[in-house]
Design an enzyme around this catalytic site. Structure first.
Site, PDB file in Angstrom:
ATOM      1  N   HIS A  70       0.855  -1.194   0.000  1.00 49.65           N
ATOM      2  CA  HIS A  70       0.000   0.000   0.000  1.00 49.65           C
ATOM      3  C   HIS A  70       0.887   1.238   0.000  1.00 49.65           C
ATOM      4  CE1 HIS A  70      -3.414   2.434   0.268  1.00 49.65           C
ATOM      5  NE2 HIS A  70      -4.063   1.875   1.270  1.00 49.65           N
ATOM      6  N   TYR A  72      -1.257   7.342   3.089  1.00 47.80           N
ATOM      7  CA  TYR A  72      -0.632   6.562   4.152  1.00 47.80           C
ATOM      8  C   TYR A  72       0.885   6.722   4.028  1.00 47.80           C
ATOM      9  CZ  TYR A  72      -5.413   5.175   4.677  1.00 47.80           C
ATOM     10  OH  TYR A  72      -6.775   5.243   4.867  1.00 47.80           O
ATOM     11  N   ARG A  82     -16.442  -1.329  -4.257  1.00 48.94           N
ATOM     12  CA  ARG A  82     -17.784  -1.225  -3.685  1.00 48.94           C
ATOM     13  C   ARG A  82     -18.833  -2.052  -4.393  1.00 48.94           C
ATOM     14  NH1 ARG A  82     -17.364   5.130  -3.673  1.00 48.94           N
ATOM     15  NH2 ARG A  82     -16.074   4.499  -5.435  1.00 48.94           N
TER      16      ARG A  82
HETATM   17  C1  FMN Z   1     -14.978   0.028   2.709  1.00 45.75           C
HETATM   18  C2  FMN Z   1     -13.769   0.356   1.892  1.00 45.75           C
HETATM   19  C3  FMN Z   1     -12.514   0.053   2.375  1.00 45.75           C
HETATM   20  C4  FMN Z   1     -11.374   0.305   1.616  1.00 45.75           C
HETATM   21  N1  FMN Z   1     -10.156  -0.104   2.071  1.00 45.75           N
HETATM   22  C5  FMN Z   1      -9.074   0.013   1.284  1.00 45.75           C
HETATM   23  C6  FMN Z   1      -7.843  -0.585   1.649  1.00 45.75           C
HETATM   24  O1  FMN Z   1      -7.732  -1.303   2.643  1.00 45.75           O
HETATM   25  N2  FMN Z   1      -6.783  -0.365   0.836  1.00 45.75           N
HETATM   26  C7  FMN Z   1      -6.882   0.363  -0.322  1.00 45.75           C
HETATM   27  O2  FMN Z   1      -5.881   0.538  -1.018  1.00 45.75           O
HETATM   28  N3  FMN Z   1      -8.036   0.885  -0.702  1.00 45.75           N
HETATM   29  C8  FMN Z   1      -9.147   0.696   0.043  1.00 45.75           C
HETATM   30  N4  FMN Z   1     -10.343   1.150  -0.406  1.00 45.75           N
HETATM   31  C9  FMN Z   1     -10.437   1.729  -1.753  1.00 45.75           C
HETATM   32  C10 FMN Z   1     -10.854   0.656  -2.766  1.00 45.75           C
HETATM   33  O3  FMN Z   1      -9.921  -0.404  -2.847  1.00 45.75           O
HETATM   34  C11 FMN Z   1     -11.039   1.247  -4.171  1.00 45.75           C
HETATM   35  O4  FMN Z   1      -9.800   1.698  -4.635  1.00 45.75           O
HETATM   36  C12 FMN Z   1     -12.045   2.398  -4.195  1.00 45.75           C
HETATM   37  O5  FMN Z   1     -13.191   2.102  -3.423  1.00 45.75           O
HETATM   38  C13 FMN Z   1     -12.490   2.709  -5.633  1.00 45.75           C
HETATM   39  O6  FMN Z   1     -13.026   1.560  -6.238  1.00 45.75           O
HETATM   40  P1  FMN Z   1     -14.642   1.341  -6.400  1.00 45.75           P
HETATM   41  O7  FMN Z   1     -15.173   2.549  -7.117  1.00 45.75           O
HETATM   42  O8  FMN Z   1     -14.762   0.077  -7.215  1.00 45.75           O
HETATM   43  O9  FMN Z   1     -15.227   1.226  -5.033  1.00 45.75           O
HETATM   44  C14 FMN Z   1     -11.498   0.928   0.354  1.00 45.75           C
HETATM   45  C15 FMN Z   1     -12.765   1.266  -0.114  1.00 45.75           C
HETATM   46  C16 FMN Z   1     -13.881   0.986   0.627  1.00 45.75           C
HETATM   47  C17 FMN Z   1     -15.252   1.328   0.067  1.00 45.75           C
END
Ligand code: FMN
Length: 394
Positions: free
Chosen positions: A192, A197, A347
């Protein structure tokens, strides 16, 4: 048993890239769509539990080629929240292996993201509210770290600027966590290095004001990440796969494809990707933002794909595209146009764990379903074309 998410007749699906196998490092994924890492804020003392077995198991059942499990802290103070997962001690290997075994039993590839939250550590889970967790509630507000003593936002604690000795120890903690991930059976390790971060605060000039060899020039600002990757590459098997998630822009320049010498931009990301490729990174997972508070940028359908495309073309390294990709046709279009090599979805998998099965249907590809769910497949496949009623199961 065949996993879900495989074309039933591979020849008929040859033109569809989303359902073609993908090879990265020594790992072959049975299709090109995966679950993006998502913190679940459900661990205790960094350990995964029944919730994680159930959550990741239910996603694995329905056919993604890869599941990258949530950001897991390489040290306890590197967790985003007290409820985040971790890989800082050997006791965390067995609980993780339970989840890994469940994912593998369904034919998907288990991945995990390891990280350090830096100045954004010790927070509350977002569903509880946006605040810094107190000591009484298990937080460590006085022990957050960063390249420089600049808090993320007014209501965040002032981080301690890391000494060189602390940087060295943290690099080692990443390598140690990689060894534990390997022992747990993880096959894709993602570092990451995004979203504000620790690692990303080192490479953006907006959050790194150091004057030693870890700050200032581009070469100095990326040094912490490169040293981390070198240490990990020494212990992470070549027979597996190594991914790095970066924020391709910190949006200090509101033009997301513009230059930002005072911060971080896509041009620096391309240069960084070239260095990461030299060190043996297999895939750059192209995300953005999170480094600077209150910057404005458009979050719209597939808004980060342009970054994946530019890095793939200009750095010559495989990329994963992520961010508001919610339709099978869009995912396929990204791959067909050569904008990325792999699609990550976050999501939409929470809304619909059958995303892969639905994407296949929208692309007219007949794919395998979980064997145990095959009673339901006939109606689902035909629901767009003709009315059928399920036959009672015999
Ligand atoms: C509940 C939640 C937790 C997330 N936790 C992380 C994580 O642990 N590490 C990370 O790099 N991104 C995290 N993200 C970001 C997602 O991996 C992703 O990059 C972001 O939601 C955009 O993708 P989407 O439009 O398909 O949701 C998180 C997103 C959500 C909604």
């Amino acid at each position: 048993m065949k996993p879900a998410g495989l074309p039933v007749e591979p020849k008929d699906a040859e033109h569809v890239k989303l359902f073609k196998p993908y090879k990265s490092g020594g790992i072959t994924f049975h299709n090109r769509v995966g679950v993006s890492p998502m913190c679940m804020y459900a661990a205790e003392d960094g350990m995964m539990n029944d919730f994680h077995v159930m959550h990741y198991g239910s996603l694995a059942l329905k056919g993604p080629g890869l599941i990258i499990m949530e950001a897991s802290g390489v040290v306890p103070e590197g967790r985003i929240t007290p409820q985040c997962a971790g890989l800082w001690k050997d006791e965390q290997i067995a609980p993780l292996k339970r989840v890994v075994d469940m994912i593998k039993s369904q034919g998907s590839i288990p991945g995990i993201q390891i990280g350090h939250a830096g100045r954004k550590a010790s927070c509350s889970p977002p569903f509880k509210g946006d605040y810094v967790e107190t000591k009484e509630a298990g937080g460590w507000p006085n022990d957050t770290v960063a390249p420089s003593e600049i808090p993320f936002a007014d209501h965040y604690p002032k981080p301690h600027a890391m000494t060189k000795e602390e940087i060295k120890k943290t690099v080692q903690a990443f390598a140690d966590a990689a060894v534990r991930a390997d022992k747990a059976g993880i096959e894709v390790l993602e570092i990451h290095a995004a979203h504000g971060y620790l690692i990303s605060t080192f490479y953006s000039a907006a959050s790194n004001k150091r004057t030693d060899e870890y700050g200032g020039s581009f070469e100095n600002r990326i040094r912490f990440l490169l040293e981390t990757i070198e240490a990990i590459r020494a212990v992470w098997p070549r027979s597996k796969s190594l991914w790095v998630r970066i924020s391709c822009s910190d949006y200090t320049n509101p033009d997301s494809l513009g230059e930002s010498p005072e911060g971080w931009d896509i041009y620096q990301s391309v240069k960084l990707a070239k260095e990461l490729k030299k060190l043996g990174v297999d895939v750059i997972d192209c995300s953005s933002g999170g480094i600077i508070n209150n910057v404005k940028y458009p979050v719209e359908k597939m808004y980060q794909v342009k970054f994946a495309e530019k890095i793939k073309r200009e750095a010559g390294i495989d990329t994963a595209a992520v961010g508001m990709i919610v339709e099978g046709e869009d995912a396929e279009d990204i791959l067909q146009k050569g904008k990325a090599d792999f699609i990550l979805v976050a999501r939409e998998f929470l809304r619909n764990s059958a995303f892969v099965l639905d994407a296949a249907q929208s692309l007219n590809v007949d794919i395998t379903w979980p064997q145990q769910y095959s009673w339901a497949v006939k109606k689902a496949r035909r629901r767009n074309t003709e009315k059928v009623t399920d036959k009672p199961a015999e």
